[in-house]
Design an enzyme around this catalytic site. Structure first.
Site, PDB file in Angstrom:
ATOM      1  N   GLU A 241     -39.934 -30.398   9.249  1.00 32.61           N
ATOM      2  CA  GLU A 241     -39.158 -29.281   9.756  1.00 32.61           C
ATOM      3  C   GLU A 241     -37.861 -29.112   8.971  1.00 32.61           C
ATOM      4  O   GLU A 241     -37.382 -27.993   8.787  1.00 32.61           O
ATOM      5  CB  GLU A 241     -38.856 -29.491  11.249  1.00 32.61           C
ATOM      6  CG  GLU A 241     -40.077 -29.424  12.155  1.00 32.61           C
ATOM      7  CD  GLU A 241     -40.594 -28.018  12.333  1.00 32.61           C
ATOM      8  OE1 GLU A 241     -41.020 -27.404  11.331  1.00 32.61           O
ATOM      9  OE2 GLU A 241     -40.568 -27.522  13.470  1.00 32.61           O
TER      10      GLU A 241
ATOM     11  N   THR B 182     -37.562 -19.228   9.782  1.00 31.44           N
ATOM     12  CA  THR B 182     -36.644 -19.871  10.717  1.00 31.44           C
ATOM     13  C   THR B 182     -35.249 -19.993  10.121  1.00 31.44           C
ATOM     14  O   THR B 182     -34.238 -19.776  10.810  1.00 31.44           O
ATOM     15  CB  THR B 182     -37.172 -21.264  11.105  1.00 31.44           C
ATOM     16  OG1 THR B 182     -38.475 -21.131  11.674  1.00 31.44           O
ATOM     17  CG2 THR B 182     -36.245 -21.931  12.111  1.00 31.44           C
TER      18      THR B 182
END
Length: 310
Positions: A128, A181
């Site tokens: 991530e 994101t």
């Protein structure tokens, strides 16, 4: 085992009031990974289907997560990871998390499970970090643990698994737009008004209580975001109309899935979730933007085995 096939579920993060700390795993929506031991050390990435991904291990979220795990365990064994990518990158339903979490879970299985599912979370978070510049756990935690999860603390990392009420069903619409994101995070303000923070804390506590009590109305009342949604919703075409249609259709509540552009709703029962799906389609059809709609129960198992070859 020498080879393993793994289902890596899509996830919904934030759940309105739990930015970077709440998430849930979905059933039937996810990627499939084929992971095998190799004669040489290191990680080899191959892609079998889906949107194009970087194949260099150091540039692929699955590769980065896997390498961090092998380094921590001081493992020289090599692995080949082949990915069937069904979750589109930038969709807001945990594409990078599915890859990162699936890689470390599958390798851990092939190594004889030296670590628990919770112990795998920090390594999946490294994937991530590559995807969004932030090592958040709100997607990888439910992918690994299943059901609803809460990140109580990041330093030190403390992740809790929350109850998943039996009748709770999610409906997700994914407009075919890629929203990174990292870009969505740039819209966030560095400071929050105290009155809004208090309201958000109350909703977070209410949602957690609603999950434990199986109080569906309380869950619905708590699905409010007064901090992040007002900014991020501007990136999603037709968001206000979509939210009204979902509410009118009878959903408990709705909001942005992760960083968007997907929008989720939670309903009591599959019949209501299907009605919400129709309301989503009716609202989005005139916009001329391609979309997918998923109706899914909560995946209480998380990542799981598809098949093995000894």
């Amino acid at each position: 085992m020498e080879r393993i096939e793994v289902f890596c579920p899509a996830t919904i993060a934030n759940l309105n009031c739990g930015f970077d700390v709440l998430g849930l795993a979905l059933e039937g929506v996810g990627d499939v990974m084929h992971i095998a031991k190799t004669a040489q050390s290191g990680i080899v990435i191959k892609q079998l289907s889906g949107p194009s991904l970087p194949l260099e291990a150091e540039k692929n979220v699955a590769g980065v997560a896997a390498l961090s795990l092998l380094k921590a365990l001081d493992i020289k064994q090599g692995f080949e990871i082949s990915i069937e990518k069904f979750i589109k990158p930038g969709s807001g339903i945990g594409s990078s998390a599915a890859s990162a979490a699936g890689a470390v879970w599958g390798i851990n299985e092939l190594l004889g499970r030296p670590l628990s599912r919770k112990q795998l979370i920090p390594f999946a978070m490294e994937g991530e970090r590559l995807a969004s510049d932030v090592a958040h756990a709100d997607n990888v935690a439910p992918a690994l643990l299943g059901g609803f999860t809460l990140v109580r603390s990041y330093d030190p990392l403390d992740v809790l698994r929350l109850p998943s009420p039996e009748k709770l069903v999610a409906t997700v619409i994914h407009p075919q737009l890629e929203l990174k994101t990292s870009d969505a995070r740039k819209l966030l303000k560095s400071q929050v008004e105290l009155t809004k923070a208090i309201q958000q804390w109350g909703n977070l506590g209410g949602l957690v209580s609603g999950l434990y009590e199986e109080d569906y109305e309380l869950i619905g009342r708590s699905l409010q975001d007064v901090i992040v949604e007002p900014n991020r919703s501007l990136l999603i075409p037709g968001f206000d109309d979509l939210r009204k249609a979902i509410t009118d259709a009878g959903a408990l509540g709705c909001g942005i899935s992760g960083s968007g552009p997907s929008v989720f709703a939670l309903s009591k029962g599959k019949k209501m979730a299907l009605a919400v799906a129709e309301a989503m389609r009716y609202t989005y059809e005139p916009l001329g933007i391609p979309y997918d709609v998923h109706v899914s129960k909560i995946n209480r198992e998380g990542i799981h085995l598809c098949s093995t070859t000894a």
